[in-house]
Design a protein around this motif. Structure first.
Motif, mmCIF file in Angstrom:
data_model
loop_
_atom_site.group_PDB
_atom_site.id
_atom_site.type_symbol
_atom_site.label_atom_id
_atom_site.label_comp_id
_atom_site.label_asym_id
_atom_site.label_seq_id
_atom_site.Cartn_x
_atom_site.Cartn_y
_atom_site.Cartn_z
ATOM 1 N N THR A 1 -2.093 -14.366 -5.874
ATOM 2 C CA THR A 1 -3.194 -15.309 -6.050
ATOM 3 C C THR A 1 -3.586 -15.946 -4.721
ATOM 4 N N LYS A 2 -2.601 -16.372 -3.946
ATOM 5 C CA LYS A 2 -2.885 -17.014 -2.659
ATOM 6 C C LYS A 2 -3.537 -16.039 -1.693
ATOM 7 N N LEU A 3 -3.019 -14.813 -1.618
ATOM 8 C CA LEU A 3 -3.588 -13.833 -0.699
ATOM 9 C C LEU A 3 -5.025 -13.507 -1.079
ATOM 10 N N ARG A 4 -5.288 -13.334 -2.346
ATOM 11 C CA ARG A 4 -6.650 -13.021 -2.789
ATOM 12 C C ARG A 4 -7.588 -14.190 -2.520
ATOM 13 N N ALA A 5 -7.099 -15.415 -2.747
ATOM 14 C CA ALA A 5 -7.929 -16.595 -2.496
ATOM 15 C C ALA A 5 -8.201 -16.776 -1.007
ATOM 16 N N ASP A 6 -7.187 -16.591 -0.172
ATOM 17 C CA ASP A 6 -7.374 -16.730 1.270
ATOM 18 C C ASP A 6 -8.352 -15.684 1.798
ATOM 19 N N THR A 7 -8.204 -14.452 1.327
ATOM 20 C CA THR A 7 -9.122 -13.393 1.757
ATOM 21 C C THR A 7 -10.528 -13.670 1.250
ATOM 22 N N GLY A 8 -10.633 -14.301 0.095
ATOM 23 C CA GLY A 8 -11.936 -14.610 -0.491
ATOM 24 C C GLY A 8 -12.784 -15.544 0.346
ATOM 25 N N THR A 9 -12.188 -16.245 1.293
ATOM 26 C CA THR A 9 -12.958 -17.142 2.161
ATOM 27 C C THR A 9 -13.525 -16.405 3.374
ATOM 28 N N MET A 10 -13.143 -15.159 3.568
ATOM 29 C CA MET A 10 -13.584 -14.407 4.740
ATOM 30 C C MET A 10 -14.967 -13.803 4.502
ATOM 31 N N SER A 11 -15.690 -13.567 5.584
ATOM 32 C CA SER A 11 -17.053 -13.051 5.466
ATOM 33 C C SER A 11 -17.102 -11.655 4.862
ATOM 34 N N ASN A 12 -16.053 -10.875 5.032
ATOM 35 C CA ASN A 12 -16.014 -9.514 4.488
ATOM 36 C C ASN A 12 -15.048 -9.412 3.312
ATOM 37 N N ALA A 13 -14.972 -10.484 2.539
ATOM 38 C CA ALA A 13 -14.044 -10.541 1.404
ATOM 39 C C ALA A 13 -14.323 -9.454 0.378
ATOM 40 N N GLY A 14 -15.534 -8.925 0.345
ATOM 41 C CA GLY A 14 -15.884 -7.879 -0.608
ATOM 42 C C GLY A 14 -15.085 -6.607 -0.421
ATOM 43 N N MET A 15 -14.391 -6.477 0.695
ATOM 44 C CA MET A 15 -13.555 -5.295 0.926
ATOM 45 C C MET A 15 -12.260 -5.343 0.118
ATOM 46 N N GLN A 16 -11.943 -6.503 -0.433
ATOM 47 C CA GLN A 16 -10.707 -6.667 -1.194
ATOM 48 C C GLN A 16 -10.924 -6.298 -2.653
ATOM 49 N N ILE A 17 -9.958 -5.615 -3.260
ATOM 50 C CA ILE A 17 -10.066 -5.323 -4.684
ATOM 51 C C ILE A 17 -9.829 -6.598 -5.486
ATOM 52 N N GLY A 18 -10.298 -6.603 -6.730
ATOM 53 C CA GLY A 18 -10.119 -7.753 -7.593
ATOM 54 C C GLY A 18 -8.801 -7.713 -8.340
ATOM 55 N N ALA A 19 -8.489 -8.816 -9.001
ATOM 56 C CA ALA A 19 -7.219 -8.926 -9.728
ATOM 57 C C ALA A 19 -7.126 -7.907 -10.851
ATOM 58 N N ASN A 20 -8.237 -7.682 -11.562
ATOM 59 C CA ASN A 20 -8.201 -6.742 -12.675
ATOM 60 C C ASN A 20 -7.947 -5.317 -12.191
ATOM 61 N N GLN A 21 -8.554 -4.954 -11.075
ATOM 62 C CA GLN A 21 -8.309 -3.632 -10.523
ATOM 63 C C GLN A 21 -6.866 -3.508 -10.052
ATOM 64 N N GLY A 22 -6.348 -4.570 -9.449
ATOM 65 C CA GLY A 22 -4.954 -4.552 -9.037
ATOM 66 C C GLY A 22 -4.025 -4.354 -10.218
ATOM 67 N N SER A 23 -4.310 -5.035 -11.322
ATOM 68 C CA SER A 23 -3.494 -4.898 -12.519
ATOM 69 C C SER A 23 -3.532 -3.463 -13.039
ATOM 70 N N PHE A 24 -4.713 -2.859 -13.001
ATOM 71 C CA PHE A 24 -4.863 -1.477 -13.454
ATOM 72 C C PHE A 24 -4.093 -0.512 -12.559
ATOM 73 N N MET A 25 -4.167 -0.734 -11.244
ATOM 74 C CA MET A 25 -3.457 0.146 -10.319
ATOM 75 C C MET A 25 -1.945 0.034 -10.499
ATOM 76 N N ALA A 26 -1.457 -1.173 -10.677
ATOM 77 C CA ALA A 26 -0.019 -1.357 -10.905
ATOM 78 C C ALA A 26 0.410 -0.645 -12.179
ATOM 79 N N PHE A 27 -0.430 -0.709 -13.199
ATOM 80 C CA PHE A 27 -0.139 -0.013 -14.451
ATOM 81 C C PHE A 27 -0.056 1.494 -14.230
ATOM 82 N N MET A 28 -1.009 2.050 -13.446
ATOM 83 C CA MET A 28 -1.001 3.489 -13.185
ATOM 84 C C MET A 28 0.245 3.913 -12.412
#
Length: 220
Positions: free
Chosen positions: A28-55
């Protein structure tokens, strides 16, 4: 028969966030910290992360590969889904961005599972192949420069075992792939790779609308 895919608005996105497995505080902290950056769109979202962990868990992955690490959220998520003796090999060109990830990996206790290579990804993948690691990876995640996606895909086909999984991010490109008038280089490259994957007899293939679109290729 409906052919539609549900549209995920902010209300439904919030529901997904609160219904999927919760992130760890470090995620949560890493995603929030990255979310303040100008290129934050390069980061995957929490739901995608959950899906990848499941796979990763679904296929029993122990040896994984990531092309494009940015600030390390996807690497953190995959590494945490691995067994204690699992390994994730990451490829990126930015020490500055990945240093942010290194701190989060250490905080989460998964730094020993991650081997980071700061170099052009194609060169790192070629070295892995030359070092005899063909067919030794269970899972690969491609999320780097789109114009080189086809090259990374071909390299991952060599490195990932039969029955493993290659996941390729941003394959819907915010819908641009469906706009025939959009002939920008990146859009054309992604559109061409989607068509190649669809017709590639070397893999089983599915393109799914998770995040910005994930192409799933299973070498057969």
């Amino acid at each position: 028969m409906s052919r539609s895919t549900i549209q995920v608005d902010d209300r439904l996105a919030h529901y997904l966030d609160t219904t999927n497995r919760a992130e760890t505080p470090t995620q949560t902290k890493l995603r929030a910290d990255t979310g303040t950056m100008s290129n934050a769109g390069m980061q995957i979202g929490a739901n995608q992360g959950s899906f990848m962990a499941f796979m990763v868990g679904l296929i029993g992955a122990r040896n994984c590969l990531e092309i494009g690490t940015f600030t390390g959220y996807s690497a953190l998520t995959v590494a945490a889904a691995l067994p204690a003796d699992g390994k994730l090999t990451c490829c990126d060109v930015s020490a500055d961005y990945t240093d942010i990830g290194r701190k989060a990996w250490a905080e989460a206790g998964v730094a020993d599972r991650i081997e980071l290579h700061i170099a052009p990804a194609a060169e790192t993948l070629d070295r892995l192949i030359a070092d005899g690691q063909a067919g030794t990876f269970d899972f690969a995640f491609i999320d780097a420069d789109k114009e080189n996606y086809d090259r990374y895909y071909e390299q991952c086909l060599i490195l990932v075992r039969t029955g493993g999984l290659i996941a390729i991010d941003n394959m819907l490109w915010d819908g641009a792939v469906a706009d025939s008038a959009n002939q920008k280089d990146t859009t054309v490259a992604i559109r061409a790779l989607n068509a190649k994957l669809r017709d590639d007899a070397r893999i089983d293939f599915a393109l799914i609308p998770v995040g910005d679109g994930i192409a799933l290729a299973r070498p057969v």
